[in-house]
Motif scaffolding. Structure first.
Motif, PDB file in Angstrom:
ATOM      1  N   ALA A 159      57.066   3.403   7.901  1.00  0.00           N
ATOM      2  CA  ALA A 159      55.979   2.669   8.549  1.00  0.00           C
ATOM      3  C   ALA A 159      55.493   3.330   9.830  1.00  0.00           C
ATOM      4  O   ALA A 159      54.288   3.405  10.081  1.00  0.00           O
ATOM      5  CB  ALA A 159      56.418   1.229   8.829  1.00  0.00           C
ATOM      6  N   ALA A 160      56.406   3.826  10.650  1.00  0.00           N
ATOM      7  CA  ALA A 160      55.998   4.404  11.934  1.00  0.00           C
ATOM      8  C   ALA A 160      55.165   5.660  11.732  1.00  0.00           C
ATOM      9  O   ALA A 160      54.071   5.799  12.293  1.00  0.00           O
ATOM     10  CB  ALA A 160      57.223   4.693  12.794  1.00  0.00           C
ATOM     11  N   VAL A 161      55.672   6.596  10.917  1.00  0.00           N
ATOM     12  CA  VAL A 161      54.934   7.842  10.722  1.00  0.00           C
ATOM     13  C   VAL A 161      53.686   7.606   9.868  1.00  0.00           C
ATOM     14  O   VAL A 161      52.637   8.233  10.089  1.00  0.00           O
ATOM     15  CB  VAL A 161      55.834   8.941  10.123  1.00  0.00           C
ATOM     16  N   ASP A 162      53.757   6.691   8.900  1.00  0.00           N
ATOM     17  CA  ASP A 162      52.564   6.364   8.121  1.00  0.00           C
ATOM     18  C   ASP A 162      51.473   5.786   9.014  1.00  0.00           C
ATOM     19  O   ASP A 162      50.287   6.090   8.853  1.00  0.00           O
ATOM     20  CB  ASP A 162      52.901   5.365   7.010  1.00  0.00           C
ATOM     21  N   SER A 163      51.865   4.954   9.973  1.00  0.00           N
ATOM     22  CA  SER A 163      50.888   4.405  10.920  1.00  0.00           C
ATOM     23  C   SER A 163      50.237   5.513  11.728  1.00  0.00           C
ATOM     24  O   SER A 163      49.016   5.513  11.949  1.00  0.00           O
ATOM     25  CB  SER A 163      51.568   3.403  11.854  1.00  0.00           C
ATOM     26  N   ASP A 164      51.049   6.479  12.160  1.00  0.00           N
ATOM     27  CA  ASP A 164      50.495   7.613  12.909  1.00  0.00           C
ATOM     28  C   ASP A 164      49.555   8.435  12.030  1.00  0.00           C
ATOM     29  O   ASP A 164      48.528   8.942  12.508  1.00  0.00           O
ATOM     30  CB  ASP A 164      51.625   8.501  13.438  1.00  0.00           C
ATOM     31  N   ARG A 165      49.897   8.563  10.771  1.00  0.00           N
ATOM     32  CA  ARG A 165      49.036   9.307   9.845  1.00  0.00           C
ATOM     33  C   ARG A 165      47.668   8.631   9.731  1.00  0.00           C
ATOM     34  O   ARG A 165      46.617   9.284   9.784  1.00  0.00           O
ATOM     35  CB  ARG A 165      49.694   9.389   8.469  1.00  0.00           C
ATOM     36  N   VAL A 166      47.690   7.313   9.545  1.00  0.00           N
ATOM     37  CA  VAL A 166      46.432   6.579   9.394  1.00  0.00           C
ATOM     38  C   VAL A 166      45.598   6.675  10.675  1.00  0.00           C
ATOM     39  O   VAL A 166      44.386   6.934  10.620  1.00  0.00           O
ATOM     40  CB  VAL A 166      46.716   5.108   9.042  1.00  0.00           C
ATOM     41  N   ARG A 167      46.232   6.485  11.823  1.00  0.00           N
ATOM     42  CA  ARG A 167      45.499   6.554  13.087  1.00  0.00           C
ATOM     43  C   ARG A 167      44.895   7.947  13.292  1.00  0.00           C
ATOM     44  O   ARG A 167      43.752   8.085  13.742  1.00  0.00           O
ATOM     45  CB  ARG A 167      46.434   6.231  14.251  1.00  0.00           C
ATOM     46  N   ALA A 168      45.670   8.984  12.961  1.00  0.00           N
ATOM     47  CA  ALA A 168      45.199  10.348  13.179  1.00  0.00           C
ATOM     48  C   ALA A 168      43.988  10.660  12.308  1.00  0.00           C
ATOM     49  O   ALA A 168      43.008  11.268  12.770  1.00  0.00           O
ATOM     50  CB  ALA A 168      46.327  11.343  12.901  1.00  0.00           C
ATOM     51  N   VAL A 169      44.041  10.244  11.040  1.00  0.00           N
ATOM     52  CA  VAL A 169      42.923  10.525  10.144  1.00  0.00           C
ATOM     53  C   VAL A 169      41.699   9.717  10.555  1.00  0.00           C
ATOM     54  O   VAL A 169      40.567  10.228  10.540  1.00  0.00           O
ATOM     55  CB  VAL A 169      43.318  10.254   8.685  1.00  0.00           C
ATOM     56  N   ARG A 170      41.899   8.463  10.929  1.00  0.00           N
ATOM     57  CA  ARG A 170      40.748   7.662  11.347  1.00  0.00           C
ATOM     58  C   ARG A 170      40.115   8.230  12.617  1.00  0.00           C
ATOM     59  O   ARG A 170      38.880   8.281  12.729  1.00  0.00           O
ATOM     60  CB  ARG A 170      41.165   6.200  11.555  1.00  0.00           C
ATOM     61  N   ALA A 171      40.933   8.703  13.554  1.00  0.00           N
ATOM     62  CA  ALA A 171      40.376   9.305  14.777  1.00  0.00           C
ATOM     63  C   ALA A 171      39.596  10.573  14.443  1.00  0.00           C
ATOM     64  O   ALA A 171      38.556  10.856  15.051  1.00  0.00           O
ATOM     65  CB  ALA A 171      41.494   9.608  15.765  1.00  0.00           C
ATOM     66  N   ALA A 172      40.115  11.344  13.464  1.00  0.00           N
ATOM     67  CA  ALA A 172      39.442  12.587  13.090  1.00  0.00           C
ATOM     68  C   ALA A 172      38.166  12.339  12.310  1.00  0.00           C
ATOM     69  O   ALA A 172      37.198  13.096  12.414  1.00  0.00           O
ATOM     70  CB  ALA A 172      40.397  13.462  12.270  1.00  0.00           C
ATOM     71  N   ARG A 173      38.166  11.262  11.513  1.00  0.00           N
ATOM     72  CA  ARG A 173      37.015  10.977  10.655  1.00  0.00           C
ATOM     73  C   ARG A 173      36.625   9.495  10.773  1.00  0.00           C
ATOM     74  O   ARG A 173      36.919   8.699   9.879  1.00  0.00           O
ATOM     75  CB  ARG A 173      37.333  11.335   9.205  1.00  0.00           C
TER      76      ARG A 173
END
Length: 344
Positions: A159-173
């Motif tokens: 959950a923690a790293v998946d959350s970071d993944r989602v935030r990173a992609v949304r910030a990028a796109r």
């Protein structure tokens, strides 16, 4: 389809090298084995490609063995409909079913969409998939999909790293539709920290959060975004179990055993009030072409399998402006059919 007494079946098994390792929950893939079924009757030829279903141990090797045994004693009355009772859902049936569709189209001089009762195909908005990786790597990958309008993220159940993944992609796109595919990685307890992040980041679809066989875990769990069934629905019979738990069904031809079954699932799903998604295993444009026909009925399209392989034999599907287009030269009555690849 006519008399099958002179129908011949050949099977080829090849390995498709990937551009780079592809990670999902529980698996890292470096190559994709596929099988190609080729049927011939007179001067007409039909082809179908399948990868099988890795999490069911439905491998290309097993599928090839099934079809080679069938080729030794082809039923005289074989049609796409009788094939549904002859072989179980899976890669072998998918490859042969799609080959029979192309053969029928070439013999009839009609496009596959016409045979399927569908209008002239339109280009389809498709997701582009990011394999699970470090958040910054996935963000760069999202930026690399410059023309994409929809992106699907593979998650791993952390959950923690998946959350970071989602935030990173949304910030990028910030501009794209985003869906996430948990690939059965979560439980009702572990998914709770992720849900708020999905909502905050405007994620539009959560695919297969819990393990196949644990569908009852969704009962009473009010998730604030649509949930799609992938591994939880393999074929037409299992579709009936989805309403009330899932909002979307992801149809993959390798899972359900071909375009014939896929069309039945899509039409029945709409009767049940479900949205319909078409997905694919990694493969060449030949594997995408039948799914592209099914995609004409779908609300969500995820047909990006060829982007992951090192070489997609021509003619190929075209990805442009976030859409996929499958030209008639790839599969069907106007297909450019090359000589068969060497069997392995």
């Amino acid at each position: 389809m006519g008399n099958c007494a002179d129908l011949r079946l050949d099977v080829t098994r090849i390995d498709l090298a990937l551009k780079s390792p592809f990670r999902i929950s529980g698996y890292v893939m470096e190559k994709t084995p596929v099988l190609i079924a080729t049927v011939r009757r007179g001067n007409a030829v039909g082809r179908g490609e399948a990868a099988g279903v890795y999490y069911l141990d439905d491998t290309a090797d097993r599928g090839a063995d099934i079809l080679r045994k069938l080729a030794l004693n082809m039923p005289a009355d074989l049609t796409r409909d009788t094939l549904r009772t002859l072989l179980p859902p899976g890669g072998a049936r998918n490859a042969l079913d799609c080959a029979l569709w192309e053969l029928e189209a070439r013999e009839a001089g009609k496009q596959v969409c016409e045979l399927a009762g569908l209008p002239t195909p339109r280009r389809l908005l498709t997701t582009m998939t990011l394999g699970a990786n470090d958040p910054d790597v996935m963000a760069r990958g999202a930026i690399g999909f410059a023309g994409a309008r929809a992106i699907k993220l593979k998650l791993t159940g952390e959950a923690a790293v998946d959350s970071d993944r989602v935030r990173a992609v949304r910030a990028a796109r910030p501009d794209v539709w985003i869906g996430v595919d948990a690939n059965q990685g979560y439980t009702p307890d572990t998914i709770e920290p992720l849900i708020g992040v999905l909502v905050d980041c405007g994620v539009s679809l959560l695919e297969q959060p819990f393990r196949r066989g644990r569908e009852a875990d969704l009962d009473g769990l009010k998730l604030p975004l649509p949930v799609a069934a992938d591994e939880s629905c393999l074929d037409l019979a299992e579709l009936e179990t989805l309403p009330g738990r899932f909002d979307v069904v992801n149809i993959k031809l390798d899972k359900c055993g071909g375009l014939t079954e896929g069309l039945l699932i899509a039409r029945r799903a709409k009767q049940l009030g479900l949205q319909v998604m078409v997905g694919n295993m990694v493969g060449t444009s030949l594997s995408i072409a039948p799914a592209y026909v099914l995609g004409q009925l779908c609300d969500v399209v995820d047909l990006d399998g060829p982007i992951f392989i090192a070489e997609d034999p021509a003619p190929t599907v075209v990805y442009d402006d976030g859409h996929v287009t499958c030209a008639p030269e790839i599969w069907g009555p106007d297909a450019m059919i090359a000589e068969a690849l060497p069997a392995q």
